[in-house]
Structure formats: structure tokens, C-alpha cells
Design an enzyme around this catalytic site. Structure first.
Site, mmCIF file in Angstrom:
data_model
loop_
_atom_site.group_PDB
_atom_site.id
_atom_site.type_symbol
_atom_site.label_atom_id
_atom_site.label_comp_id
_atom_site.label_asym_id
_atom_site.label_seq_id
_atom_site.Cartn_x
_atom_site.Cartn_y
_atom_site.Cartn_z
ATOM 1 N N LYS A 71 0.593 -1.177 -0.259
ATOM 2 C CA LYS A 71 -0.031 0.271 -0.409
ATOM 3 C C LYS A 71 0.853 0.879 0.038
ATOM 4 O O LYS A 71 2.314 1.103 1.019
ATOM 5 C CB LYS A 71 -1.371 -0.194 0.994
ATOM 6 C CG LYS A 71 -1.775 0.997 1.607
ATOM 7 C CD LYS A 71 -2.963 1.001 2.156
ATOM 8 C CE LYS A 71 -2.361 1.566 3.847
ATOM 9 N NZ LYS A 71 -3.367 2.184 4.456
ATOM 10 N N HIS A 141 -12.820 10.963 9.665
ATOM 11 C CA HIS A 141 -13.350 10.320 8.495
ATOM 12 C C HIS A 141 -13.803 9.155 9.497
ATOM 13 O O HIS A 141 -15.006 8.563 8.987
ATOM 14 C CB HIS A 141 -12.402 10.806 7.616
ATOM 15 C CG HIS A 141 -12.739 10.038 6.770
ATOM 16 N ND1 HIS A 141 -14.135 10.268 5.628
ATOM 17 C CD2 HIS A 141 -11.973 8.786 5.656
ATOM 18 C CE1 HIS A 141 -13.539 9.136 5.140
ATOM 19 N NE2 HIS A 141 -13.012 8.424 4.587
ATOM 20 N N GLN A 142 -12.571 8.782 9.973
ATOM 21 C CA GLN A 142 -12.708 6.977 10.469
ATOM 22 C C GLN A 142 -13.880 7.222 11.295
ATOM 23 O O GLN A 142 -14.003 6.000 11.573
ATOM 24 C CB GLN A 142 -11.090 7.103 11.025
ATOM 25 C CG GLN A 142 -10.422 6.424 9.223
ATOM 26 C CD GLN A 142 -9.130 5.554 9.346
ATOM 27 O OE1 GLN A 142 -8.968 5.059 10.399
ATOM 28 N NE2 GLN A 142 -8.464 6.002 8.840
ATOM 29 N N ASN A 163 -14.237 15.177 21.456
ATOM 30 C CA ASN A 163 -13.733 15.545 19.960
ATOM 31 C C ASN A 163 -12.764 16.600 20.265
ATOM 32 O O ASN A 163 -13.931 17.434 21.137
ATOM 33 C CB ASN A 163 -14.494 16.000 18.799
ATOM 34 C CG ASN A 163 -13.353 15.891 17.635
ATOM 35 O OD1 ASN A 163 -12.904 14.789 17.453
ATOM 36 N ND2 ASN A 163 -13.568 16.933 16.785
ATOM 37 N N SER A 203 -5.688 11.991 15.900
ATOM 38 C CA SER A 203 -4.303 11.887 15.436
ATOM 39 C C SER A 203 -3.064 13.184 16.118
ATOM 40 O O SER A 203 -2.246 13.979 16.137
ATOM 41 C CB SER A 203 -3.753 13.120 14.427
ATOM 42 O OG SER A 203 -4.409 14.200 14.147
ATOM 43 N N THR A 225 -2.968 6.290 16.910
ATOM 44 C CA THR A 225 -1.229 6.373 16.759
ATOM 45 C C THR A 225 -0.320 5.077 15.726
ATOM 46 O O THR A 225 -0.781 3.958 16.514
ATOM 47 C CB THR A 225 -0.800 5.853 19.045
ATOM 48 O OG1 THR A 225 -1.133 7.627 19.117
ATOM 49 C CG2 THR A 225 0.244 6.443 18.627
ATOM 50 N N ASP A 226 -0.342 5.685 15.074
ATOM 51 C CA ASP A 226 0.679 5.091 14.109
ATOM 52 C C ASP A 226 1.736 5.613 13.483
ATOM 53 O O ASP A 226 2.011 5.255 12.226
ATOM 54 C CB ASP A 226 -0.528 5.103 13.284
ATOM 55 C CG ASP A 226 -0.559 6.570 12.488
ATOM 56 O OD1 ASP A 226 -0.343 6.997 12.433
ATOM 57 O OD2 ASP A 226 -1.280 6.020 11.317
ATOM 58 N N LYS A 230 3.267 10.891 18.248
ATOM 59 C CA LYS A 230 1.873 10.259 18.650
ATOM 60 C C LYS A 230 1.278 9.766 19.734
ATOM 61 O O LYS A 230 1.670 8.703 20.073
ATOM 62 C CB LYS A 230 0.536 9.261 17.301
ATOM 63 C CG LYS A 230 0.665 10.956 15.945
ATOM 64 C CD LYS A 230 -0.335 9.660 15.018
ATOM 65 C CE LYS A 230 -0.598 10.810 14.224
ATOM 66 N NZ LYS A 230 -1.400 10.133 13.063
#
Length: 325
Positions: A71, A141-142, A163, A203, A225-226, A230
Site C-alpha cells: 500500500k 473521517h474514520q 472531540n 491524530s 497512534t501510528d 503520536k
């Protein structure tokens, strides 16, 4: 597949891959990873120095599922102002027997649906069966994909959400209403007090949930967290919880566990791959009082698994395009 390159666009992916399809594919690949039948290659992720973008590659091979691919894509923070999603990606599938490119598959919808599938797999295997309140931290969005997928795993009655930008919460509220669930916008501390299951999908670079706010028996899926730096939750929460991950190597370096590990409070030996629970080699939750936490860093094999489903289903339904390369 027949000869030629199969092309599956974003709209077709959304048409042929359901959240249930994604759940089955992701659960299977996590199980294969835990058995050593599938492995991810090292992730490349770079700030390109233009448009504030992060760009990279996630790749891997699933020997059990015969899936090989990559990807390519990343995060463009200015895209929302252009009417585009911030996350942009494309998935390339190769024939593991010949190395030939087999399929080119849109990755935006699939990234969202596989990320939601990952957290819902953790809910299915780790959350208490009697969980009634779902907490959502994040409304981007997710988040709607996360909410829909989670609702398929437990008989929730209510959604509580927070949020950093409250004006984005009505979108989540609309999905909750559609699913027949009560919805309440709350503070972070109140969310911790009410929720039986919590999904974090932001994020953030600082803790949004503190250890003392989380009640016994909660299951938390940390999905945002990726990247190094983060952070979504208090490191002390990971120290006190039983921690599971999609892939331990990523969890301790770029996942939520990175901070507790860096401080020496948590070791990789204290983290269990979720695939071990799926395969039945780890019991998972051991009591109704135990706090479980899933560190969902996002691995390339998830993307390849759902892209394979998209390619197969699109071709079988006559909805894919084939070209000579």
C-alpha cells in the site's frame, strides 16, 4: 485471476466490501500473523517536506492467504479544504508465484474499513459481553466507520463522544441515531466514567484519556497512534492494563505503547498479539474487572487482505476493469 491488470476503483471497493467482509479478512490475517504464516515488511513513512504531507509504504506477504502486495500513500492535512479525504492511498497486489502485478485497488475506503475492522476484532475478542456504552474519542473521517463496525460486535445502548472540535460531533450523532443508539456529547472524564468500550481515533500528540478516568472492566481500542511521537492515552493506562496489539514490533516503536516502553514501564514481552487470542493460544480477557487495551497501529497485511477481497468480489460481479500492462 485471468491475464491483465485488474483495476478496482474507490466506488467499487465501497460497493463490494462490507464491514463484515473486512472483519473476516482482518481477523484471519491477524491469526496468520500470530502463527508465523504472514509477516509485514518494514514500514517506510516520511515527511516529504511539501504540503505538510506524510508519505510511505506498507507491505507484506500472507503465505496462508497467498497475498503479496504494497500500500502506497499517506496523509495530506490540507486535503479536507479541497473536498478530499486527508488519507490517500492505493494498493498494489502481486502474484506470489510470478511477481506479476495482478491488481490496482483504491485504498481510501479500504483503509477506513480495515481500521474499523481491526478495532471491532479487538472488541469481539476482548470486550465484556455485557458492554452497553460505547465511548468515541475523535470524530474525524474514520470515526463513523469505527462506530458502525463496533455496533456489530456488542449490544450497545448508548454512545458517548468527545472531540477536540465539538462542531464535528453531530456527524457521529447522526450515525448513532441511524443505528438506534442514544448519543451524548461529554467531557473526556465523563466518557471514561460511562463507557464500557472506548475507541480512540485521533491524530493527537498528547494524552486525551487519563488512567484514573477509566473504570474497571473497560476495553480500549487505541487506533490513532501510528507514528513516532503520536499519543492518545496516559502511558500509566498501558502499564495497568492488559495490552494486546496487531503487531508488537510496531506497537512498541510507533504505536500507543511507544511511550510506556520508552520510559521503561512496559516491555514488549508484556504485549500479546491479538492473533494469539483469535487462535485460542491466549485466553484474552480473564475477568470482568480487567482493563484490556488494544494497540492498533495498522499493518500492511490488513490492507492487502481487504484489497484481495475487493479484487475477488469486483471481478466475480463483473464490476472491475482489466487492462493490458
Amino acid at each position: 485471476m485471468s491475464k491483465g491488470l485488474l483495476i478496482v476503483g474507490e466506488d467499487i471497493c465501497a460497493e463490494v466490501v462490507s464491514s463484515a467482509d473486512a472483519f473476516t479478512a482482518v481477523e484471519a490475517v491477524f491469526g496468520a500473523m500470530a502463527k508465523g504464516d504472514a509477516y509485514n515488511f518494514p514500514v517506510i513513512r516520511e515527511a516529504i517536506g511539501y504540503a505538510d504531507a506524510l508519505y510511505g509504504f506498507k507491505s507484506g506477504f500472507d503465505k496462508a492467504g497467498k497475498t503479496l502486495g504494497v500500500k502506497s500513500g499517506g496523509y495530506w492535512p490540507g486535503n479536507m479544504d479541497k473536498g478530499l479525504t486527508n488519507h490517500q492511498s492505493t494498493i498494489f497486489l502481486f502474484d506470489p508465484d510470478t511477481g506479476m502485478l495482478e491488481a490496482l485497488v483504491g485504498g481510501n475506503y479500504l483503509t477506513a474499513v480495515r481500521t474499523a475492522a481491526s478495532s471491532s476484532v479487538s472488541i469481539a475478542h476482548l470486550a465484556r459481553k455485557d458492554a452497553k456504552v460505547l465511548g468515541m474519542v475523535g470524530a474525524g473521517h474514520q470515526s463513523t466507520f469505527q462506530l458502525r463496525a463496533a455496533a456489530e460486535q456488542r449490544d450497545f445502548e448508548k454512545v458517548v463522544a468527545w472531540n477536540p472540535h465539538p462542531d464535528m460531533l453531530p456527524r457521529l450523532g447522526a450515525v448513532a441515531e441511524e443505528l438506534g443508539l442514544a448519543f451524548e456529547a461529554v467531557t473526556q472524564e465523563e466518557l471514561g466514567a460511562q463507557a464500557d468500550v472506548i475507541i480512540t481515533i485521533t491524530s493527537a500528540f498528547e494524552p486525551l484519556l487519563m488512567k484514573d478516568w477509566i473504570k474497571p472492566g473497560t476495553h480500549i481500542a487505541c487506533m490513532g497512534t501510528d507514528t513516532k511521537g503520536k499519543q492518545e492515552v496516559d502511558p500509566e493506562l498501558l502499564v495497568s492494563a492488559t495490552v494486546f496489539a496487531d503487531e508488537i514490533a510496531q506497537s512498541v516503536t510507533i504505536g500507543e505503547a511507544q511511550h510506556a516502553v520508552a520510559s521503561g514501564r512496559l516491555s514488549d514481552a508484556e504485549i500479546t498479539p491479538i492473533g494469539a487470542v483469535i487462535n485460542g493460544t491466549h485466553a484474552g480477557r480473564s475477568s470482568d474487572q480487567q482493563i484490556t487495551l488494544f494497540d492498533g497501529t495498522g499493518v500492511g497485511l490488513q490492507d492487502l487482505a481487504v484489497a484481495s477481497v475487493a479484487a475477488r468480489e469486483a471481478e466475480s460481479r463483473g464490476k472491475a476493469t482489466r487492462i493490458a500492462l
